[in-house]
Motif scaffolding. Structure first.
Motif, mmCIF file in Angstrom:
data_model
loop_
_atom_site.group_PDB
_atom_site.id
_atom_site.type_symbol
_atom_site.label_atom_id
_atom_site.label_comp_id
_atom_site.label_asym_id
_atom_site.label_seq_id
_atom_site.Cartn_x
_atom_site.Cartn_y
_atom_site.Cartn_z
ATOM 1 N N GLY A 96 -20.923 32.190 -31.156
ATOM 2 C CA GLY A 96 -21.582 32.665 -29.949
ATOM 3 C C GLY A 96 -20.965 33.933 -29.399
ATOM 4 O O GLY A 96 -19.879 34.368 -29.806
ATOM 5 N N ALA A 97 -21.649 34.508 -28.444
ATOM 6 C CA ALA A 97 -21.204 35.776 -27.859
ATOM 7 C C ALA A 97 -19.839 35.649 -27.188
ATOM 8 O O ALA A 97 -19.051 36.602 -27.181
ATOM 9 N N ASP A 98 -19.552 34.483 -26.626
ATOM 10 C CA ASP A 98 -18.280 34.294 -25.918
ATOM 11 C C ASP A 98 -17.079 34.328 -26.859
ATOM 12 O O ASP A 98 -15.941 34.508 -26.415
ATOM 13 N N ASN A 99 -17.345 34.158 -28.166
ATOM 14 C CA ASN A 99 -16.246 34.159 -29.129
ATOM 15 C C ASN A 99 -15.968 35.549 -29.690
ATOM 16 O O ASN A 99 -15.050 35.736 -30.479
ATOM 17 N N SER A 144 -14.675 39.189 -29.297
ATOM 18 C CA SER A 144 -13.856 40.091 -28.491
ATOM 19 C C SER A 144 -14.252 41.545 -28.723
ATOM 20 O O SER A 144 -14.262 42.358 -27.797
ATOM 21 N N ASN A 152 -12.230 35.705 -30.610
ATOM 22 C CA ASN A 152 -11.274 35.064 -29.715
ATOM 23 C C ASN A 152 -10.664 33.828 -30.371
ATOM 24 O O ASN A 152 -9.472 33.543 -30.215
ATOM 25 N N SER A 190 -27.095 39.682 -29.064
ATOM 26 C CA SER A 190 -25.905 39.001 -28.533
ATOM 27 C C SER A 190 -25.511 39.478 -27.145
ATOM 28 O O SER A 190 -24.795 38.793 -26.418
ATOM 29 N N THR A 243 -23.505 41.836 -26.661
ATOM 30 C CA THR A 243 -22.151 42.381 -26.756
ATOM 31 C C THR A 243 -22.230 43.891 -26.892
ATOM 32 O O THR A 243 -23.170 44.425 -27.476
#
Length: 478
Positions: A17-20, A22, A36, A81, A83
């Motif tokens: 996912g996008a939260d992973n 960096s 991450n 994403s 990002t």
């Protein structure tokens, strides 16, 4: 037609996912992620995506091989994403958080030498061509060279040396510039520093050994005398001087008021660095460089050279995986400076060929597997042209046994190369075109070694597959 949107969505999901994410960027064929939590990336699922040709982790980055359409895929991924993409350099900086000290040191070494490789390759080809026309006695019953019998080729030979000298004798200029660029300091100061190491006012490094001690020119400061010795083609002195200049400039920027920094930062960074380079760093660097080249050259020319070469040929591919192979650039250049050629680089070219030959066997064994051929065929071509990562990470490491087969073939080819003392003029184009960088008198044994690097990995890969050796991860039956 490839479904970029669908495959990008799958990659985003499988990578955590996008939260992973960096940081993310792309190069010519690969997506480069700094994650991450790398453990959240599901390698098996990612490699099942239609557009994905393979994955691997290197230098703190999780890299996904897409192919020539990576730019379009990347744009779709970033849009999906949410990002923000960053440059490759920025991605590398973030990735360093995931590296240990040794990996960081190797990454820095790679970043210093990477911008210099195109020039060094050109220089190697030019030296090889000059050797052919100027050293190989092919005329008048083997008594004269092409330059001996032709005014045109004599002029060509002399002209080409301008480029060769600029690349190799003035190599410290490129190194100090590259370090300034990598460290984000003033690049023109790096160039000036490099020029002070190779100035015509100094005794040329190649003339030092044959010059009597009392004939070496010096600067006389009254209380001390400093030898005026140049560092043409020297790698370690240039690196020590370049990093001193960079760190000194960075420190001065912090302590000198901005209003006067343009005047005082360059002055107090450059002048002390040049002085220390000639008084301390240059002599130390020369000493260290001689130690490194002497140790490697001893290993390549001793009675155990066959063992040294076989071990190096066997281990070079694993070194590529760790990133430690970047140190070979500095060693090769030091060998060239000290001995006029390098026996190490031919073995590197042979290792590239061996990895490609193992993939060629996989293509034969897995013929009909159209999905895999999208990776294996370009990877083989890439290996034979000197770039092994797509083959190693996309195919050979995936199945293990072709990787081991290539290591064995590389070891045997390196052994033969060493027995015949095969020497390269310089770092050249890797793989099969590497022949152009080999000194002409060693072409025949190098071609023999190339034959070994092609045949042995191919045959061993087929044999390992047939008898189930190291191939439990290869269920393909054809």
């Amino acid at each position: 037609m490839a479904d970029f949107k669908k495959d990008a969505a799958l990659l985003l999901e499988y990578i955590g996912g996008a939260d992973n994410i960096s940081a993310v960027s792309h190069c010519a064929t690969r997506m480069r992620f700094v994650l991450n939590d790398p453990e959240l990336a599901d390698k098996a699922k990612i490699e099942s995506i239609g557009m994905v040709k393979g994955t691997f982790t290197q230098a703190g980055q999780y890299q996904v091989i897409i192919g020539n359409e990576v730019a379009t895929f990347y744009n779709e991924f970033v849009k999906l994403s949410g990002t923000d993409g960053v440059s490759k350099d920025a991605t590398k900086e973030v990735a360093k958080k995931n590296m240990n000290p040794l990996q960081r040191a190797m990454a820095v070494l790679a970043e210093v030498f990477s911008p210099l490789i195109p020039a060094i390759i050109v220089g190697g080809l030019i030296l090889g061509f000059r050797n052919i026309i100027g050293d190989v006695k092919m005329f008048e019953n083997g008594t004269m060279t092409l330059t001996d019998i032709s005014v045109f080729w004599k002029g060509t030979n002399d002209f080409l040396w301008i480029i060769g000298e600029a690349i190799f004798h003035f190599l410290p200029v490129g190194i100090t510039w590259s370090i300034a660029k990598k460290m984000g300091t003033t690049q023109i100061l790096g160039i000036v520093l490099g020029l002070t190491l190779v100035s015509p006012q100094l005794l040329n490094a190649y003339a030092v050994a044959e010059t009597a001690a009392d004939k070496i020119p010096f600067w006389d400061f009254g209380f001390a005398q400093v030898n005026m010795i140049g560092y043409q083609a020297q790698v370690i002195p240039a690196m020590l001087a370049g990093f001193l200049l960079a760190y000194l400039e960075i420190w001065l920027r912090k302590v000198i008021p901005q209003a006067v920094s343009m005047i005082f930062v360059p002055f107090f960074a450059l002048v002390p660095t040049v002085l220390l380079s000639h008084v301390v760093l240059g002599p130390i660097g020369w000493w260290l460089g001689n130690i490194v080249s002497n140790v490697v050259n001893t290993g390549l020319t001793s009675s155990l050279s066959w063992l040294f070469s076989a071990v190096f040929g066997f281990l070079y591919a694993p070194l590529v995986i760790t990133g430690l192979h970047h140190m070979s650039n500095a060693i090769d250049l030091q060998l060239i400076a000290d001995y006029g050629g390098t026996n190490l680089w031919p073995m590197i070219a042979l290792s590239n060929i061996a990895q490609g030959s193992a993939v060629l066997a996989i293509i034969f064994l897995h013929r009909g597997n159209k999905d895999e051929e999208q990776v294996s065929i370009p990877a083989t071509i890439s290996c034979y042209l000197g770039v092994t990562e797509p083959a190693m990470f996309g195919i050979n490491l995936k199945y293990v046994y072709p990787f081991v087969a290539a290591m064995i073939g590389s070891a045997l080819a390196g052994l033969v190369s060493s027995i015949f003392n095969v020497t390269a003029n310089a770092i050249g184009v890797g793989g099969i075109p590497g022949l152009l960088s080999i000194q002409p008198q060693y072409w025949v044994p190098f071609i023999l070694a190339m034959g070994i690097a092609i045949v042995v990995p191919f045959v061993l890969t087929m044999t390992f597959r047939k008898y189930g050796i190291l191939n439990k991860l290869d269920p393909f039956e054809g």
